[in-house]
Design an enzyme around this catalytic site. Structure first.
Site, PDB file in Angstrom:
ATOM      1  N   LYS A 176      45.500  77.498 -28.622  1.00 27.35           N
ATOM      2  CA  LYS A 176      46.545  78.530 -28.661  1.00 27.35           C
ATOM      3  C   LYS A 176      46.796  79.084 -27.257  1.00 27.35           C
ATOM      4  O   LYS A 176      47.944  79.325 -26.869  1.00 27.35           O
ATOM      5  CB  LYS A 176      46.141  79.654 -29.618  1.00 27.35           C
ATOM      6  CG  LYS A 176      46.147  79.214 -31.073  1.00 27.35           C
ATOM      7  CD  LYS A 176      45.557  80.283 -31.971  1.00 27.35           C
ATOM      8  CE  LYS A 176      45.476  79.801 -33.410  1.00 27.35           C
ATOM      9  NZ  LYS A 176      44.855  80.812 -34.286  1.00 27.35           N
TER      10      LYS A 176
ATOM     11  N   HIS B  49      30.088  86.490 -34.383  1.00 27.81           N
ATOM     12  CA  HIS B  49      29.882  86.217 -35.805  1.00 27.81           C
ATOM     13  C   HIS B  49      29.552  87.513 -36.528  1.00 27.81           C
ATOM     14  O   HIS B  49      28.929  88.400 -35.952  1.00 27.81           O
ATOM     15  CB  HIS B  49      28.682  85.292 -36.041  1.00 27.81           C
ATOM     16  CG  HIS B  49      28.679  84.066 -35.203  1.00 27.81           C
ATOM     17  ND1 HIS B  49      28.090  84.010 -33.962  1.00 27.81           N
ATOM     18  CD2 HIS B  49      29.186  82.840 -35.421  1.00 27.81           C
ATOM     19  CE1 HIS B  49      28.237  82.803 -33.458  1.00 27.81           C
ATOM     20  NE2 HIS B  49      28.913  82.072 -34.324  1.00 27.81           N
TER      21      HIS B  49
END
Length: 118
Positions: A62, A104
Site C-alpha cells: 500500500k 499484536h
C-alpha cells in the site's frame, strides 16, 4: 521525504484457520528465510508471526501504491529482524528505504510502513 504510508490489520483467528487448512498459505506469504524462523516458533507465536508478516507486506504494498500483484508479490517482500529485534524491510532482496512497525493483540496483528524517497 515520505514516498508513501501503508497500514494493515488482520485477525489472528482468520490467519490461523487459513494456515491450519493448508501449508501452502504460509508458503505463499513467507520467504524461505521467514519460513525458517516461523518453523522454530511455538504454536500461538507462529500465528502472530505469520499474521504480522502478512500485515506488514500488505502495508508495504500500500505504501508503494501498487498493492499485492505482479509488480509486488508477497515473496518479493521480506521482513527480517535485526539482533535488537527491530524489523527491517527488504524488497526483491534489497533493503527498502523505510520503516515498519508490527504489533499484536490477543485478536489482531497490525503493521504500518513508511517508505522514504531514495
Amino acid at each position: 521525504m515520505i514516498q508513501g504510508i501503508g497500514l494493515d490489520i488482520v485477525e489472528l483467528d482468520r490467519v490461523a484457520r487459513l494456515d491450519g487448512r493448508n501449508a501452502k498459505f504460509r508458503e505463499r506469504i513467507l520467504s524461505a528465510r521467514e519460513l525458517h524462523i516461523y518453523e522454530q516458533l511455538k504454536d500461538h507465536r507462529k500465528t502472530e508471526y505469520l499474521a504480522g508478516r502478512f500485515a506488514a507486506k500488505e502495508a508495504f504494498s500500500k505504501a508503494r501504491g501498487t498493492g499485492i500483484g505482479t509488480d509486488c508479490s508477497f515473496l518479493d517482500i521480506e521482513v527480517l529482524s535485526e539482533a535488537s529485534g527491530q524489523p527491517v524491510l527488504y524488497f526483491k532482496e534489497q533493503i527498502a528505504n523505510g520503516f515498519v512497525s508490527i504489533t499484536h493483540t490477543q485478536t489482531v496483528a497490525a503493521a504500518q510502513v513508511i517508505l522514504l524517497n531514495s
